[in-house]
Design a protein around this motif. Structure first.
Motif, PDB file in Angstrom:
ATOM      1  N   ALA A   2     -52.135  -4.966   8.322  1.00 15.56           N
ATOM      2  CA  ALA A   2     -52.233  -5.009   6.860  1.00 15.56           C
ATOM      3  C   ALA A   2     -53.507  -4.327   6.390  1.00 15.56           C
ATOM      4  O   ALA A   2     -54.559  -4.439   7.012  1.00 15.56           O
ATOM      5  CB  ALA A   2     -52.220  -6.455   6.387  1.00 15.56           C
ATOM      6  N   LYS A   3     -53.387  -3.600   5.290  1.00 21.48           N
ATOM      7  CA  LYS A   3     -54.542  -2.908   4.717  1.00 21.48           C
ATOM      8  C   LYS A   3     -55.458  -3.935   4.065  1.00 21.48           C
ATOM      9  O   LYS A   3     -55.020  -4.738   3.254  1.00 21.48           O
ATOM     10  CB  LYS A   3     -54.063  -1.892   3.681  1.00 21.48           C
ATOM     11  N   GLN A   4     -56.729  -3.897   4.426  1.00 24.12           N
ATOM     12  CA  GLN A   4     -57.685  -4.871   3.922  1.00 24.12           C
ATOM     13  C   GLN A   4     -58.399  -4.295   2.706  1.00 24.12           C
ATOM     14  O   GLN A   4     -58.803  -3.140   2.698  1.00 24.12           O
ATOM     15  CB  GLN A   4     -58.708  -5.185   5.008  1.00 24.12           C
ATOM     16  N   ARG A   7     -64.476  -6.103  -0.174  1.00 23.11           N
ATOM     17  CA  ARG A   7     -64.960  -7.357  -0.744  1.00 23.11           C
ATOM     18  C   ARG A   7     -66.252  -7.099  -1.489  1.00 23.11           C
ATOM     19  O   ARG A   7     -67.115  -6.368  -1.017  1.00 23.11           O
ATOM     20  CB  ARG A   7     -65.217  -8.377   0.372  1.00 23.11           C
ATOM     21  N   LYS A  54     -63.860  -1.119   4.099  1.00 25.84           N
ATOM     22  CA  LYS A  54     -62.977  -2.285   4.109  1.00 25.84           C
ATOM     23  C   LYS A  54     -63.505  -3.393   5.026  1.00 25.84           C
ATOM     24  O   LYS A  54     -62.972  -4.476   5.061  1.00 25.84           O
ATOM     25  CB  LYS A  54     -61.571  -1.886   4.565  1.00 25.84           C
ATOM     26  N   CYS A  55     -64.523  -3.103   5.775  1.00 24.32           N
ATOM     27  CA  CYS A  55     -65.093  -4.115   6.666  1.00 24.32           C
ATOM     28  C   CYS A  55     -66.602  -4.153   6.457  1.00 24.32           C
ATOM     29  O   CYS A  55     -67.152  -3.332   5.748  1.00 24.32           O
ATOM     30  CB  CYS A  55     -64.745  -3.803   8.114  1.00 24.32           C
TER      31      CYS A  55
END
Length: 77
Positions: A2-4, A7, A54-55
């Motif tokens: 899944a694409k994250q 945040r 994304k991370c």
């Protein structure tokens, strides 16, 4: 896989402070920062959000950073 989504740190411009006043009460009605705020809030910033990793750690919200950057340019800072 899944694409994250990226945040961001919590960003609530109208959040009440510990004292009874809202920060909005300290900014004059015709202050230029209100114009910047209104314009940036109306922009579609999805391409800016997409450029964030994304991370990793939580980032400051890009909308808030853009407002600070433009206000700094407006005041030659």
């Amino acid at each position: 896989m899944a694409k994250q989504a990226p945040r961001f740190k919590y960003y609530a411009q109208n959040q009440m402070s510990l004292i009874p006043h809202s920060l909005e009460d300290f900014i004059p009605k015709l202050h230029p920062v209100r114009i910047i705020n209104t314009v940036i809030d109306k922009l579609d910033l999805e391409s800016l959000y997409a450029s964030y990793a994304k991370c990793g750690g939580v980032s400051y919200h890009p909308k808030m950073l853009l407002k600070v950057l433009i206000y700094g340019y407006l005041n030659n800072v």
